[in-house]
Scaffold this motif. Structure first.
Motif, PDB file in Angstrom:
ATOM      1  N   HIS A 114       0.802  -1.217   0.000  1.00 55.74           N
ATOM      2  CA  HIS A 114       0.000   0.000   0.000  1.00 55.74           C
ATOM      3  C   HIS A 114       0.838   1.272   0.000  1.00 55.74           C
ATOM      4  N   TYR A 115       2.147   1.135  -0.271  1.00 58.48           N
ATOM      5  CA  TYR A 115       2.926   2.334  -0.573  1.00 58.48           C
ATOM      6  C   TYR A 115       2.294   3.015  -1.787  1.00 58.48           C
ATOM      7  N   SER A 116       2.308   4.329  -1.803  1.00 56.92           N
ATOM      8  CA  SER A 116       1.780   5.025  -2.984  1.00 56.92           C
ATOM      9  C   SER A 116       2.645   4.714  -4.203  1.00 56.92           C
ATOM     10  N   SER A 117       3.932   4.418  -4.000  1.00 60.62           N
ATOM     11  CA  SER A 117       4.795   4.035  -5.117  1.00 60.62           C
ATOM     12  C   SER A 117       4.330   2.713  -5.727  1.00 60.62           C
ATOM     13  N   THR A 118       4.031   1.745  -4.886  1.00 56.48           N
ATOM     14  CA  THR A 118       3.556   0.444  -5.366  1.00 56.48           C
ATOM     15  C   THR A 118       2.243   0.593  -6.119  1.00 56.48           C
ATOM     16  N   ARG A 119       1.313   1.336  -5.534  1.00 59.87           N
ATOM     17  CA  ARG A 119      -0.010   1.494  -6.150  1.00 59.87           C
ATOM     18  C   ARG A 119       0.099   2.259  -7.482  1.00 59.87           C
ATOM     19  N   ALA A 120       1.019   3.221  -7.551  1.00 57.06           N
ATOM     20  CA  ALA A 120       1.187   3.993  -8.790  1.00 57.06           C
ATOM     21  C   ALA A 120       1.693   3.100  -9.920  1.00 57.06           C
ATOM     22  N   VAL A 121       2.664   2.238  -9.617  1.00 54.02           N
ATOM     23  CA  VAL A 121       3.180   1.328 -10.640  1.00 54.02           C
ATOM     24  C   VAL A 121       2.092   0.355 -11.081  1.00 54.02           C
ATOM     25  N   LEU A 122       1.353  -0.194 -10.127  1.00 54.10           N
ATOM     26  CA  LEU A 122       0.268  -1.123 -10.462  1.00 54.10           C
ATOM     27  C   LEU A 122      -0.772  -0.463 -11.360  1.00 54.10           C
ATOM     28  N   THR A 123      -1.070   0.794 -11.106  1.00 48.39           N
ATOM     29  CA  THR A 123      -2.047   1.520 -11.924  1.00 48.39           C
ATOM     30  C   THR A 123      -1.533   1.702 -13.348  1.00 48.39           C
ATOM     31  N   GLU A 175       9.970   3.538  -1.394  1.00 47.20           N
ATOM     32  CA  GLU A 175       8.906   4.530  -1.222  1.00 47.20           C
ATOM     33  C   GLU A 175       8.770   5.471  -2.412  1.00 47.20           C
ATOM     34  N   GLN A 176       9.728   5.440  -3.329  1.00 46.46           N
ATOM     35  CA  GLN A 176       9.715   6.349  -4.481  1.00 46.46           C
ATOM     36  C   GLN A 176       9.816   5.565  -5.781  1.00 46.46           C
ATOM     37  N   ALA A 177       8.874   5.768  -6.682  1.00 44.71           N
ATOM     38  CA  ALA A 177       8.889   5.091  -7.981  1.00 44.71           C
ATOM     39  C   ALA A 177       9.205   6.091  -9.084  1.00 44.71           C
ATOM     40  N   ALA A 178       9.886   5.581 -10.098  1.00 56.18           N
ATOM     41  CA  ALA A 178      10.154   6.382 -11.298  1.00 56.18           C
ATOM     42  C   ALA A 178       9.934   5.496 -12.512  1.00 56.18           C
ATOM     43  N   SER A 179       9.537   6.091 -13.624  1.00 55.03           N
ATOM     44  CA  SER A 179       9.261   5.323 -14.844  1.00 55.03           C
ATOM     45  C   SER A 179      10.181   5.764 -15.981  1.00 55.03           C
ATOM     46  N   GLN A 180      10.415   4.846 -16.911  1.00 53.59           N
ATOM     47  CA  GLN A 180      11.255   5.121 -18.077  1.00 53.59           C
ATOM     48  C   GLN A 180      10.603   4.520 -19.309  1.00 53.59           C
ATOM     49  N   MET A 181      10.354   5.320 -20.315  1.00 50.97           N
ATOM     50  CA  MET A 181       9.746   4.855 -21.547  1.00 50.97           C
ATOM     51  C   MET A 181      10.797   4.227 -22.468  1.00 50.97           C
ATOM     52  N   PRO A 213       4.469  10.648  -8.428  1.00 54.08           N
ATOM     53  CA  PRO A 213       4.163  11.387  -7.196  1.00 54.08           C
ATOM     54  C   PRO A 213       4.017  10.474  -5.984  1.00 54.08           C
ATOM     55  N   VAL A 214       4.430  10.959  -4.831  1.00 55.05           N
ATOM     56  CA  VAL A 214       4.281  10.249  -3.563  1.00 55.05           C
ATOM     57  C   VAL A 214       3.106  10.853  -2.813  1.00 55.05           C
ATOM     58  N   HIS A 215       2.191  10.015  -2.358  1.00 59.40           N
ATOM     59  CA  HIS A 215       1.026  10.511  -1.627  1.00 59.40           C
ATOM     60  C   HIS A 215       1.460  11.085  -0.280  1.00 59.40           C
ATOM     61  N   GLU A 216       0.803  12.145   0.141  1.00 62.05           N
ATOM     62  CA  GLU A 216       1.157  12.794   1.403  1.00 62.05           C
ATOM     63  C   GLU A 216       1.022  11.852   2.598  1.00 62.05           C
ATOM     64  N   TRP A 217       0.143  10.847   2.498  1.00 60.59           N
ATOM     65  CA  TRP A 217       0.012   9.879   3.594  1.00 60.59           C
ATOM     66  C   TRP A 217       1.332   9.183   3.880  1.00 60.59           C
ATOM     67  N   ASP A 218       2.152   8.970   2.836  1.00 61.69           N
ATOM     68  CA  ASP A 218       3.406   8.251   3.027  1.00 61.69           C
ATOM     69  C   ASP A 218       4.517   9.128   3.591  1.00 61.69           C
ATOM     70  N   THR A 219       4.239  10.399   3.766  1.00 64.30           N
ATOM     71  CA  THR A 219       5.185  11.278   4.446  1.00 64.30           C
ATOM     72  C   THR A 219       4.700  11.627   5.851  1.00 64.30           C
TER      73      THR A 219
END
Length: 320
Positions: A133-142, A255-261, A271-277
């Motif tokens: 439930h890290y926002s990084s994990t959820r962002a990648v899954l999305t 806690e931090q995700a980045a993407s590369q095309m 982006p990191v959700h404020e809840w994770d800070t």
């Protein structure tokens, strides 16, 4: 009140009064619908201090009195690994649902025994695998959800059981350190790889007599491939990467995700959700998913069966 509708309070109780109990309480206390109605731990002083810190209504002297006094909808169990089995079995006697801090059991056999007890008692139990439930994990899954084709998921683990023993962890827990701690990184294979595990190729086998390097290739029925690498008693960061033909993601730190095309050399931070800070990462979103689970709504909270699946993968990788 939510969106103009009066929302019924959901009563939570806690077993355990250590660091993780404190962090869970912070997250759940941020939800208006939640009322934390009682706490119990073997050390009364610690539970009393935590109750005073968070304004918890009452401290109880047993699991039985905790349930009977609160009639809680859910109990959060956050106790040391070697106490989980006994505490869960006692908690399963009562008709609340349970959220159990990972690992649920100090090894696979212990975990399966706990799962059997839950099934026999007819209880619903969930596992607090908060990195899901890290926002990084959820962002990648999305972002990856609609991309076709196989995935290559690579995870890098680092474990230091020597330090764990020096810090006071029991020998039995340290002897099973892959379940106590490596589970956190191995669980990412269960998160990002689809289908069932068909085989595990041991490229560098685990040697319990001389723990140093481990490397395994995990093959999935979907065509996805997971690669697990671990460094024991040496330096190395935890990291996760997910690759497809079109796009790649990296989480380092987790806690931090980045993407590369494809055809780009640039990593774009997600982006990191404020809840994770504001809270221990993952716990606030996990708390929201817990509420959904209690209400019978669609949720992403791992069940006890999901937790066992990860424990089974740990066992396959480490042949332990």
């Amino acid at each position: 009140m939510k969106n103009g509708v009066v929302v019924k309070k959901i009563n939570f109780a806690f077993i355990g009064a250590g660091y993780m109990a404190d962090e869970h309480i912070k997250a759940f206390s941020d939800i208006p619908e939640v009322s934390i109605v009682g706490i119990y731990s073997r050390t009364h002083e610690r539970s009393d201090n935590l109750a005073k810190k968070h304004g918890i209504a009452k401290v109880y002297d047993s699991i039985r009195s905790l349930y009977e006094g609160t009639q809680a909808d859910l109990v959060v169990i956050a106790v040391p690994e070697l106490s989980v089995n006994t505490v869960c079995k006692e908690a399963f006697k009562y008709p609340w649902q349970a959220l159990v801090e990972k690992p649920v059991g100090y090894n696979l056999q212990d975990a399966e025994d706990i799962a059997a007890a839950a099934k026999k008692a007819g209880r619903k139990a969930y596992v607090a695998l908060n990195r899901r439930h890290y926002s990084s994990t959820r962002a990648v899954l999305t972002e990856i959800e609609d991309l076709a084709g196989p995935r290559l998921v690579q995870v890098l683990d680092q474990e230091n059981p020597v330090a764990a023993l020096e810090e006071g962890q029991p020998q039995l827990v340290v002897d099973n350190w892959m379940y106590a701690n490596a589970i956190h990184i191995i669980d990412y294979l269960c998160v990002f790889c689809r289908g069932e595990v068909t085989s595990v190729d041991h490229v560098i086998k685990w040697d319990p007599q001389e723990p140093r390097f481990v490397m395994s290739k995990v093959n999935y029925s979907s065509g996805d491939i997971g690669v697990y690498q671990a460094i024991w008693n040496g330096p190395g960061p935890w990291s996760v990467s997910v690759s497809t033909q079109a796009k790649r993601w990296e989480m380092r730190p987790l806690e931090q995700a980045a993407s590369q095309m494809y055809k780009s050399r640039k990593n774009e931070p997600l982006p990191v959700h404020e809840w994770d800070t504001k809270f221990k990462p993952g716990l606030r979103m996990q708390a929201e998913e817990t509420i959904k689970a209690l209400r019978g709504e669609k949720h992403t909270l791992p069940t006890l069966a999901d937790g066992i699946k990860t424990m089974q993968l740990v066992s396959k990788i480490y042949q332990a």
